[in-house]
Scaffold this motif. Sequence first.
Motif, PDB file in Angstrom:
ATOM      1  N   PRO A 211      -9.645   3.292  -8.268  1.00 28.44           N
ATOM      2  CA  PRO A 211      -8.754   4.276  -8.905  1.00 28.44           C
ATOM      3  C   PRO A 211      -9.532   5.336  -9.677  1.00 28.44           C
ATOM      4  O   PRO A 211     -10.579   5.062 -10.278  1.00 28.44           O
ATOM      5  CB  PRO A 211      -7.895   3.421  -9.849  1.00 28.44           C
ATOM      6  N   ALA A 212      -8.996   6.541  -9.651  1.00 28.32           N
ATOM      7  CA  ALA A 212      -9.666   7.657 -10.323  1.00 28.32           C
ATOM      8  C   ALA A 212      -9.790   7.404 -11.820  1.00 28.32           C
ATOM      9  O   ALA A 212     -10.798   7.767 -12.441  1.00 28.32           O
ATOM     10  CB  ALA A 212      -8.893   8.947 -10.062  1.00 28.32           C
ATOM     11  N   SER A 213      -8.780   6.774 -12.416  1.00 25.62           N
ATOM     12  CA  SER A 213      -8.836   6.515 -13.858  1.00 25.62           C
ATOM     13  C   SER A 213      -9.998   5.580 -14.205  1.00 25.62           C
ATOM     14  O   SER A 213     -10.656   5.740 -15.246  1.00 25.62           O
ATOM     15  CB  SER A 213      -7.519   5.904 -14.341  1.00 25.62           C
TER      16      SER A 213
ATOM     17  N   GLY B  56       0.528   0.487  -9.903  1.00 25.49           N
ATOM     18  CA  GLY B  56       1.692   0.247  -9.076  1.00 25.49           C
ATOM     19  C   GLY B  56       1.269   0.169  -7.619  1.00 25.49           C
ATOM     20  O   GLY B  56       0.411   0.941  -7.169  1.00 25.49           O
ATOM     21  N   GLU B  57       1.853  -0.758  -6.877  1.00 25.27           N
ATOM     22  CA  GLU B  57       1.433  -0.944  -5.486  1.00 25.27           C
ATOM     23  C   GLU B  57       1.834   0.227  -4.604  1.00 25.27           C
ATOM     24  O   GLU B  57       1.114   0.591  -3.675  1.00 25.27           O
ATOM     25  CB  GLU B  57       2.035  -2.239  -4.922  1.00 25.27           C
TER      26      GLU B  57
ATOM     27  N   ILE C 244       5.288   2.817 -13.639  1.00 22.41           N
ATOM     28  CA  ILE C 244       4.506   1.857 -14.419  1.00 22.41           C
ATOM     29  C   ILE C 244       4.139   2.389 -15.800  1.00 22.41           C
ATOM     30  O   ILE C 244       3.971   1.614 -16.743  1.00 22.41           O
ATOM     31  CB  ILE C 244       3.239   1.446 -13.633  1.00 22.41           C
ATOM     32  N   GLY C 245       4.006   3.676 -15.955  1.00 21.06           N
ATOM     33  CA  GLY C 245       3.671   4.254 -17.251  1.00 21.06           C
ATOM     34  C   GLY C 245       2.208   4.052 -17.616  1.00 21.06           C
ATOM     35  O   GLY C 245       1.384   3.624 -16.802  1.00 21.06           O
TER      36      GLY C 245
ATOM     37  N   ILE D 286       9.037  -3.179 -10.881  1.00 25.38           N
ATOM     38  CA  ILE D 286       7.765  -2.484 -10.694  1.00 25.38           C
ATOM     39  C   ILE D 286       6.766  -3.464 -10.100  1.00 25.38           C
ATOM     40  O   ILE D 286       6.453  -4.489 -10.719  1.00 25.38           O
ATOM     41  CB  ILE D 286       7.236  -1.920 -12.025  1.00 25.38           C
ATOM     42  N   ASN D 287       6.289  -3.190  -8.897  1.00 24.49           N
ATOM     43  CA  ASN D 287       5.276  -4.023  -8.255  1.00 24.49           C
ATOM     44  C   ASN D 287       3.897  -3.611  -8.761  1.00 24.49           C
ATOM     45  O   ASN D 287       3.511  -2.445  -8.649  1.00 24.49           O
ATOM     46  CB  ASN D 287       5.332  -3.859  -6.732  1.00 24.49           C
ATOM     47  N   VAL D 288       3.184  -4.584  -9.331  1.00 26.89           N
ATOM     48  CA  VAL D 288       1.881  -4.311  -9.949  1.00 26.89           C
ATOM     49  C   VAL D 288       0.797  -5.061  -9.190  1.00 26.89           C
ATOM     50  O   VAL D 288       0.967  -6.239  -8.836  1.00 26.89           O
ATOM     51  CB  VAL D 288       1.871  -4.732 -11.430  1.00 26.89           C
ATOM     52  N   GLU D 289      -0.305  -4.375  -8.935  1.00 29.64           N
ATOM     53  CA  GLU D 289      -1.477  -5.008  -8.333  1.00 29.64           C
ATOM     54  C   GLU D 289      -2.677  -4.782  -9.236  1.00 29.64           C
ATOM     55  O   GLU D 289      -3.024  -3.639  -9.544  1.00 29.64           O
ATOM     56  CB  GLU D 289      -1.749  -4.451  -6.942  1.00 29.64           C
TER      57      GLU D 289
END
Length: 322
Positions: free
Chosen positions: A215-217, A242-243, A251-252, A293-296
Amino acid sequence: MSKPVPMSTSFTDEDLHNLRKPTPFHLGRFLYNAEEGTVMGRDRSSWAKIGIFYVAFYGVLAALVAICMWAFFQTLDPRIPKWTLDRSLIGTNPGLGFRPLPPVDNVESTLIWYKGTQHENYKHWTDSLDDFLAVYKVPGLTPGRGQNIYNCDYNQPPPKGQVCDVDIKSWSPCTKENNYSYHKSAPCIFLKLNKIYGWIPEYYNDSRDLPESMPASLKNYIGEMEKTQPHKLNTIWVSCEGENPADQENIGAVNYLPVRGFPGYFYPYQNSEGYLSPLVAVHFQRPKRGIIINVECKAWARNIIHDRKERIGSVHYELLID
């Protein structure tokens, strides 16, 4: 010379009937025959001989089993597995786990669902975190943990025989006193990397050599660390996103405590007495309410492979806050 007179060999019907009549079986006489002094057909001498035989037979058998087990355990070390890394069933790719878990009656679920305004509704999640984090707060709950705790840092790895401390008391707002921020609809999820004996991470510690899929972040975070705190680059980084595109919008903001990953001074894991795995608290600051919210979450190191289908190097869960 006179011939002997032959004896009569004729039998009456009554004699033949008596010969064919079986001798009646008496259970009481079989169990104990007072006339012959036998028990179940054997006298004292016979029982003594058979008893000595079986005692000797099973005694020798037990001794052989004990010797084999003793020889087997001499090949094992109580702290070092016989088969490690590529030779073990676990392999060399650690998995990622999350806490809190859903109730035991819904063990296959990965959904964290509650209403932020109702204490009884989110009580299961905070109680579950209390139980999970108890060993990190009270050293006596972990065998051998106490005087061998060492305040590690990137420049101060633990000496031999000592283990690094995991101080979770200052991870506000992800603390028990703050209900892990569940009452504010901004829950904290704790991540833990599975332990693999002898595994040494290969770090992403150069911002010029990062994978495209990162991820860029996280790339920006590593770049900032490289400029300001380069001694902390030996870290197994963590990202939670978020997936799907919709999940990424809902997701915020996400914050990571105490740092965005697992510090390298916790590795390699050598099953030291009192060792506790490092943790990362993921604080979801403003997740959208009323929607799943699907989180990975992924752990990042050069020797950690990611496979969404097999859930290798990552973990999936869902958030739903009403």
